[in-house]
Design a protein around this motif. Structure first.
Motif, PDB file in Angstrom:
ATOM      1  N   ASN A 151      14.312 -46.804  32.888  1.00 54.69           N
ATOM      2  CA  ASN A 151      14.525 -46.296  34.247  1.00 54.69           C
ATOM      3  C   ASN A 151      14.148 -44.818  34.325  1.00 54.69           C
ATOM      4  O   ASN A 151      14.803 -44.017  35.000  1.00 54.69           O
ATOM      5  CB  ASN A 151      15.989 -46.495  34.659  1.00 54.69           C
ATOM      6  N   ILE A 185      15.851 -47.455  39.906  1.00 58.90           N
ATOM      7  CA  ILE A 185      16.890 -48.490  39.905  1.00 58.90           C
ATOM      8  C   ILE A 185      18.255 -47.818  39.841  1.00 58.90           C
ATOM      9  O   ILE A 185      18.467 -46.883  39.066  1.00 58.90           O
ATOM     10  CB  ILE A 185      16.717 -49.439  38.703  1.00 58.90           C
ATOM     11  N   GLU A 244      23.887 -45.918  32.697  1.00 56.32           N
ATOM     12  CA  GLU A 244      22.619 -45.341  32.257  1.00 56.32           C
ATOM     13  C   GLU A 244      22.784 -44.616  30.936  1.00 56.32           C
ATOM     14  O   GLU A 244      23.759 -43.890  30.727  1.00 56.32           O
ATOM     15  CB  GLU A 244      22.077 -44.386  33.319  1.00 56.32           C
ATOM     16  N   THR A 285      17.384 -45.464  29.988  1.00 54.60           N
ATOM     17  CA  THR A 285      17.506 -46.873  30.363  1.00 54.60           C
ATOM     18  C   THR A 285      18.701 -47.071  31.282  1.00 54.60           C
ATOM     19  O   THR A 285      19.642 -46.279  31.291  1.00 54.60           O
ATOM     20  CB  THR A 285      17.694 -47.762  29.125  1.00 54.60           C
ATOM     21  N   LEU A 332      16.726 -56.035  37.358  1.00 57.25           N
ATOM     22  CA  LEU A 332      16.027 -55.182  36.390  1.00 57.25           C
ATOM     23  C   LEU A 332      14.714 -55.847  35.987  1.00 57.25           C
ATOM     24  O   LEU A 332      14.602 -56.445  34.911  1.00 57.25           O
ATOM     25  CB  LEU A 332      16.896 -54.944  35.144  1.00 57.25           C
TER      26      LEU A 332
END
Length: 306
Positions: free
Chosen positions: A34, A39, A110, A116, A155
């Motif tokens: 990410n 996201i 996160e 990520t 995702l």
């Protein structure tokens, strides 16, 4: 036996999960890069809802933790609860224990170091373990598949991370109670249950529990079937520091139901103290907070069902 094993393996292959590991994990973590920050918890909620897995509550825990404790552990950390009402209704007919995971929960967090975003939920094995619903049950498999579909939609290009948690426990997986309601003139079982729940709810707040949401499910086989989603910040805050995937267990559910052909009502919740072994919690202060949380909810229900 061979047929059952074949169905069991087939279920996990359908879900894209390797069955080569010695033990099937109870928690699954789905992750994706990410770096661009496109996201977030809200986009994940939208994707789940579009997949037919309805997110009822999605809380920014960092906002709560920073105000309450003055410090947060992760770049972003959300706890959410979700259900698939159609599948829950089908499973209720066969297994009232589905209430133990109604709603299901997830953590969305996160990893700043790896850029990520991750979602932790119960796996099919985890759902079957706590409810004692056979892992080969087609409706439970469909429920797990619905979660898997939602994860992939939320995702894109994500993958399941390797998880190596303890999958066995020496303690009971659930804590259960039974009570026979005595009806006064003109009262119904629902009236008696409502009085019980009113007292139950009044006991939770003073010892630090909150109810993000409660559910009153309808089914012809039951006089009533209610579930509560319950959380205690003093437990999940320290646990989430080193175990952000604990959101697969928290908030936890309490189910209260009575079948029409039975005299007793049943109350149960997944034993919270199992978090310690399941997540390999080694910090004693954190383990103490978990045991305390289990003890408090257990004591409340013991006193109400005496």
């Amino acid at each position: 036996m061979k047929k059952i094993l074949k169905v069991f393996i087939g279920a996990f292959l359908v879900l894209g999960v390797s069955v080569c590991a010695a033990e099937i994990q109870n928690i699954q973590i789905f992750s994706v890069d990410n770096t661009k920050g496109t996201i977030n918890a809200k986009s994940i909620e939208k994707a789940f809802n579009a997949s037919g897995v309805v997110v009822d509550v999605n809380n920014d825990m960092n906002s709560i933790f920073s105000k309450r404790y003055g410090k947060v552990h992760h770049k972003n950390y959300n706890l959410a609860i979700f259900t698939n009402p159609k599948l829950v209704s089908k499973l209720m007919k066969k297994y009232p224990s589905i209430g133990l995971i109604t709603p299901l929960s997830m953590s969305i967090y996160e990893d700043a170091a790896k850029n990520t975003i991750n979602i932790s939920t119960l796996s099919l094995a985890g759902m079957a373990r706590v409810t004692k619903i056979p892992v080969t049950d087609p409706d439970l498999i469909e429920y797990a598949k619905a979660v898997d579909t939602a994860l992939h939609k939320a995702l894109p290009n994500g993958k399941y991370l390797s998880v190596n948690h303890n999958t066995k426990s020496s303690k009971p997986l659930t804590t259960e109670f039974a009570i026979e309601f005595e009806l006064e003139d003109g009262d119904t079982y629902v009236d008696a249950k409502d009085s019980f729940e009113e007292e139950f709810e009044s006991e939770l707040g003073p010892v630090g529990f909150l109810i993000p949401k409660s559910y009153k499910l309808q089914h012809d086989d039951y006089d009533f079937f209610d579930t509560y989603s319950i959380i205690r910040f003093n437990a999940i805050y320290p646990v989430s520091k080193n175990h952000p995937d604990a959101g697969a267990y928290a908030p936890f559910s309490v189910v209260i139901y009575k079948k029409k052909d039975e005299k007793e009502a049943h109350i149960a919740f997944p034993s919270i103290e199992n978090w310690i072994s399941d997540l390999d919690i080694r910090d004693e202060a954190t383990a103490k907070a978990v045991r305390e949380t289990h003890g408090k909810i257990k004591t409340i229900l013991e006193e109400l069902t005496e």
